[in-house]
Design an enzyme around this catalytic site. Structure first.
Site, PDB file in Angstrom:
ATOM      1  N   ARG A   1      15.410  25.347   5.012  1.00  0.00           N
ATOM      2  CA  ARG A   1      14.721  26.059   6.085  1.00  0.00           C
ATOM      3  C   ARG A   1      13.476  25.322   6.566  1.00  0.00           C
ATOM      4  O   ARG A   1      13.123  25.379   7.750  1.00  0.00           O
ATOM      5  CB  ARG A   1      14.333  27.453   5.561  1.00  0.00           C
ATOM      6  CG  ARG A   1      13.790  28.348   6.629  1.00  0.00           C
ATOM      7  CD  ARG A   1      13.407  29.734   6.166  1.00  0.00           C
ATOM      8  NE  ARG A   1      13.513  30.030   4.768  1.00  0.00           N
ATOM      9  CZ  ARG A   1      12.651  30.824   4.116  1.00  0.00           C
ATOM     10  NH1 ARG A   1      11.612  31.329   4.755  1.00  0.00           N
ATOM     11  NH2 ARG A   1      12.822  31.083   2.842  1.00  0.00           N
TER      12      ARG A   1
ATOM     13  N   TYR B   1     -19.775 -21.888   7.962  1.00  0.00           N
ATOM     14  CA  TYR B   1     -19.086 -21.562   6.713  1.00  0.00           C
ATOM     15  C   TYR B   1     -17.638 -22.006   6.752  1.00  0.00           C
ATOM     16  O   TYR B   1     -16.881 -21.714   7.671  1.00  0.00           O
ATOM     17  CB  TYR B   1     -19.155 -20.048   6.456  1.00  0.00           C
ATOM     18  CG  TYR B   1     -18.225 -19.582   5.356  1.00  0.00           C
ATOM     19  CD1 TYR B   1     -18.561 -19.790   4.022  1.00  0.00           C
ATOM     20  CD2 TYR B   1     -17.016 -18.975   5.642  1.00  0.00           C
ATOM     21  CE1 TYR B   1     -17.709 -19.389   3.009  1.00  0.00           C
ATOM     22  CE2 TYR B   1     -16.159 -18.557   4.642  1.00  0.00           C
ATOM     23  CZ  TYR B   1     -16.515 -18.767   3.318  1.00  0.00           C
ATOM     24  OH  TYR B   1     -15.670 -18.363   2.324  1.00  0.00           O
TER      25      TYR B   1
ATOM     26  N   TYR C   1      13.767  26.833   0.816  1.00  0.00           N
ATOM     27  CA  TYR C   1      12.800  26.009   1.554  1.00  0.00           C
ATOM     28  C   TYR C   1      13.328  24.610   1.849  1.00  0.00           C
ATOM     29  O   TYR C   1      13.011  24.002   2.873  1.00  0.00           O
ATOM     30  CB  TYR C   1      11.496  25.875   0.768  1.00  0.00           C
ATOM     31  CG  TYR C   1      10.682  27.137   0.627  1.00  0.00           C
ATOM     32  CD1 TYR C   1      11.078  28.335   1.225  1.00  0.00           C
ATOM     33  CD2 TYR C   1       9.498  27.138  -0.110  1.00  0.00           C
ATOM     34  CE1 TYR C   1      10.337  29.483   1.079  1.00  0.00           C
ATOM     35  CE2 TYR C   1       8.730  28.279  -0.255  1.00  0.00           C
ATOM     36  CZ  TYR C   1       9.164  29.459   0.340  1.00  0.00           C
ATOM     37  OH  TYR C   1       8.411  30.586   0.194  1.00  0.00           O
TER      38      TYR C   1
ATOM     39  N   HIS D   1      -6.448 -22.511  -3.954  1.00  0.00           N
ATOM     40  CA  HIS D   1      -6.191 -21.093  -3.696  1.00  0.00           C
ATOM     41  C   HIS D   1      -4.709 -20.748  -3.854  1.00  0.00           C
ATOM     42  O   HIS D   1      -4.349 -19.560  -3.783  1.00  0.00           O
ATOM     43  CB  HIS D   1      -6.672 -20.717  -2.293  1.00  0.00           C
ATOM     44  CG  HIS D   1      -8.164 -20.577  -2.194  1.00  0.00           C
ATOM     45  ND1 HIS D   1      -9.041 -21.479  -2.741  1.00  0.00           N
ATOM     46  CD2 HIS D   1      -8.948 -19.622  -1.602  1.00  0.00           C
ATOM     47  CE1 HIS D   1     -10.280 -21.104  -2.499  1.00  0.00           C
ATOM     48  NE2 HIS D   1     -10.259 -19.984  -1.807  1.00  0.00           N
TER      49      HIS D   1
ATOM     50  N   GLU E   1     -17.448 -11.592  -2.896  1.00  0.00           N
ATOM     51  CA  GLU E   1     -16.453 -10.674  -2.327  1.00  0.00           C
ATOM     52  C   GLU E   1     -16.461  -9.426  -3.205  1.00  0.00           C
ATOM     53  O   GLU E   1     -15.597  -9.223  -4.060  1.00  0.00           O
ATOM     54  CB  GLU E   1     -15.094 -11.372  -2.290  1.00  0.00           C
ATOM     55  CG  GLU E   1     -15.125 -12.613  -1.392  1.00  0.00           C
ATOM     56  CD  GLU E   1     -14.036 -13.617  -1.682  1.00  0.00           C
ATOM     57  OE1 GLU E   1     -13.150 -13.323  -2.525  1.00  0.00           O
ATOM     58  OE2 GLU E   1     -14.062 -14.714  -1.084  1.00  0.00           O
TER      59      GLU E   1
ATOM     60  N   ASN F   1      -6.890 -17.413   5.773  1.00  0.00           N
ATOM     61  CA  ASN F   1      -7.823 -16.283   5.808  1.00  0.00           C
ATOM     62  C   ASN F   1      -7.318 -15.225   6.783  1.00  0.00           C
ATOM     63  O   ASN F   1      -7.419 -15.378   7.995  1.00  0.00           O
ATOM     64  CB  ASN F   1      -9.217 -16.778   6.233  1.00  0.00           C
ATOM     65  CG  ASN F   1     -10.310 -15.855   5.719  1.00  0.00           C
ATOM     66  OD1 ASN F   1     -10.098 -14.656   5.598  1.00  0.00           O
ATOM     67  ND2 ASN F   1     -11.468 -16.412   5.439  1.00  0.00           N
TER      68      ASN F   1
ATOM     69  N   PHE G   1     -11.329 -10.036   8.039  1.00  0.00           N
ATOM     70  CA  PHE G   1     -10.324 -10.331   7.012  1.00  0.00           C
ATOM     71  C   PHE G   1     -10.107  -9.173   6.051  1.00  0.00           C
ATOM     72  O   PHE G   1      -9.153  -9.179   5.266  1.00  0.00           O
ATOM     73  CB  PHE G   1     -10.751 -11.555   6.195  1.00  0.00           C
ATOM     74  CG  PHE G   1     -12.127 -11.401   5.605  1.00  0.00           C
ATOM     75  CD1 PHE G   1     -12.361 -10.576   4.515  1.00  0.00           C
ATOM     76  CD2 PHE G   1     -13.208 -12.069   6.164  1.00  0.00           C
ATOM     77  CE1 PHE G   1     -13.627 -10.414   3.987  1.00  0.00           C
ATOM     78  CE2 PHE G   1     -14.483 -11.918   5.632  1.00  0.00           C
ATOM     79  CZ  PHE G   1     -14.695 -11.082   4.543  1.00  0.00           C
TER      80      PHE G   1
END
Length: 606
Positions: free
Chosen positions: A351, A117, A348, A147, A483, A260, A398
């Site tokens: 403290r 792949y 608070y 991409h 995906e 990747n 990934f």
């Protein structure tokens, strides 16, 4: 002239050296002189610098240095980080982003290329499409170009430098199928600060940070835009040429190897973790000053209380408060002035600082552990193994769920420092709670003082409430359902950084307000360490006599916090307290009481 960066405690100092035949002992003494020069009590160092015995190590690899060795024999000018894919930390990565180090490589290998792949096939939905051998280079180049589809403002040079350094670190592990030539060209680009245009938006955090890493690779290919200190923004090809560098020429699998992984999430996450750690430590110091101004008690920080609920962060925060507040070793005139008041306990927001700040510290530790593991992980797909089999396996390293979840948790945790700080600012500004002039200014009405500074703090806290919504609970299927589950880790990292920045700004406002409160308690003085912090603030911000332009003051103190100067001023006192095991002070008070054990009932049988 050669320069060497020296790490003493938590501070980095640059020491110029006219002669590299000087010894490590000389270098150490020069660094110590610079360290003690502007420190209170010489940073807790009582001996003359030349009488101090010290251990020196290389920052990378932690190799112990002999003090009699010459500098030229054991160190390099502008010392290099040796990237091996296994030992980089979030601190190292942030320092690489700042340009404190250059990179060099130990060893690497290049694996075989079977039909797998992304190497001889298409990507995502096209994973079953086999690509002819003569088009494998074009396949990798097309991958990077297509991409590179991010949007938004570019990452800053510091963050792009971190991103590139981290990608180099992952490739150096040797499981990515990258050539030594390509990796060396990436390192050369890093060392020359030739940095690609990387838009901050576009990653869904699986399959890794594809869009930002593609933009990173595109510039290295000589396409798109690049930045360097020498050229500014220009065409990548010309930026590389100006530095005598050649664009990378992609070989099989290399396009995929470059894009990747989870490095966008992780590099931004490393910065978020380091800044969160810095502001959390300084938040304790700032809250201690506020407690002094509001005439609170240190009794709530007694070690015996916190031993009964022994969370490590809670115990550490309480210890810091004890080291800074009124005691026999650091008396406070302010504390003594209200020692016999009739107040039983504090609000608070004062403290409960150990309990609230404490879990923030523990959350940061958790997130830092995840980020440091991710920094040194192989997050490619597929993974190329060496050995007799030379196998390449498709997996899911990934996927950004680990850093995404950790950074969502970090944002939720560190936000609480701002939430509780804003409430302390309210107490400082409210005369019915502080016994100080309204909004910390004289002639109220004519002057508004800290009225709107408090509003700014409130607005930042409110923004954080929205930003703390975890991004990693969302997922949208992408790549034609290939995906089908993603982490949204890129947004988790970016918003974690925004939350941390807001926390820094809120605490900057509290610090200015607390120092202003001290003005109304003069001539009384607080403890020595807190007076030193007050002096630091006054070196950049004057007392508020009448209304003036306030934003520059907030920014100036924010810069002190970013540079960790508040921590560096107080740190020697905190460390001395921890090292010398100074006894706790328990001054008596009319509101303190004890319960006597019940008397035993006896009967006279005589």
């Amino acid at each position: 002239m050669p320069r060497y960066t020296i790490h003493i405690r938590d501070e980095w100092l640059t020491v110029p050296c006219r002669d590299s035949t000087y010894t490590i002992q000389w270098l150490g003494h020069e660094a110590l002189k610079r360290y003690t020069k502007n420190k209170p009590d010489n940073g807790g160092i009582k001996k003359a610098v030349t009488d101090i015995k010290f251990f020196a190590r290389r920052c990378q690899g932690q190799g112990l240095l002999d003090e009699d060795d010459t500098i030229e024999d054991v160190l390099e000018d502008n010392d290099f980080v040796e990237i091996d894919g296994n030992s980089l930390t979030s601190t190292d990565l942030v320092n690489l982003g700042k340009g404190l180090y250059k990179i060099k490589l130990p060893t690497i290998f290049f694996s075989r290329h079977p039909v797998v792949y992304g190497i001889t096939t298409g990507f995502g939905k096209f994973a079953r499409t086999v690509i002819p051998v003569h088009k494998l280079k074009e396949l990798q180049e097309n991958l990077v170009r297509s991409h590179s589809a991010g949007v938004g403002s570019p990452l800053t040079p510091e963050r792009t430098r971190m991103l590139l350094a981290l990608r180099i670190n992952v490739l150096a592990k040797g499981y990515s199928g990258i050539s030594l030539e390509t990796l060396h060209r990436m390192i050369e680009a890093f060392n020359a600060s030739c940095l690609s245009f990387v838009p901050e938006k576009g990653t869904v955090g699986a399959s890794g940070d594809l869009a930002p890493l593609s933009h990173l690779a595109l510039g290295l290919m000589g396409e798109g835009k690049m930045w360097s200190p020498k050229s500014g923004w220009a065409d990548a090809k010309y930026v590389l040429e100006a530095h005598g560098l050649k664009p990378i020429s992609l070989k099989p699998k290399e396009g995929l190897a470059l894009i990747n992984g989870t490095q966008m999430i992780t590099s931004l996450g490393a910065e978020a973790v380091e800044r969160a750690l810095a502001i959390a430590r300084q938040a304790d110091i700032i809250a201690a000053i506020t407690l002094e101004v509001l005439k609170g008690t240190s009794k709530a920080f007694d070690s015996e209380i916190h031993a009964l609920r022994p969370h490590s962060g809670q115990i550490e925060v309480a210890r810091r408060f004890r080291s800074l507040l009124h005691s026999d070793h650091h008396p406070s005139e302010i504390a003594e002035s209200h020692r016999f008041c009739d107040r039983v306990q504090d609000a608070y927001t004062m403290r409960c600082c150990p309990q609230v700040h404490g879990i923030v510290n523990d959350t940061i530790d958790f997130a830092k552990k995840i980020i440091n593991t991710e920094i040194n992980s192989a997050t490619d797909n597929p993974i190329s193994f060496t050995g007799s089999e030379g196998e390449t396996i498709s997996g899911g390293n990934f996927h950004g769920e680990y850093p995404a979840k950790a950074l969502d948790f970090l944002a939720i945790g560190v936000h609480e420092l701002a939430a509780i700080s804003e409430r302390r600012i309210e107490r400082l500004c409210n005369p019915s709670l502080s016994e100080l002039p309204a909004f910390l200014v004289n002639e109220g009405g004519l002057n508004s003082g800290f009225m709107i500074a408090h509003c700014t703090a409130a607005s930042l806290v409110s923004e954080n409430k929205v930003l703390c919504h975890p991004s990693s609970v969302d997922s949208l299927s992408t790549s034609a359902a290939t995906e089908d589950h993603v982490s949204m880790g890129g947004w988790a990292a970016r918003k974690a950084l925004r939350v941390v920045e807001h926390v820094e700004q809120v605490l900057a406002i509290e610090l200015i307000a607390a120092c202003q409160g001290i003005e109304f308690l003069r001539p009384l003085r607080t403890t020595t360490p807190l007076e030193k912090v007050y002096d630091l603030v006054r070196s950049v911000v004057k007392p508020w006599i009448k209304d003036r332009f306030m934003s520059p003051d907030i920014e100036a103190v924010h810069r002190l916090l970013l540079d960790q100067k508040v921590w560096h001023v107080a740190q020697p006192y905190i460390e001395r307290y921890n090292m010398e095991f100074l006894p706790e002070s328990r001054p008596s008070s009319p509101t303190a009481f004890s319960l006597d054990p019940p008397k035993l009932c006896t009967h006279d049988n005589t």
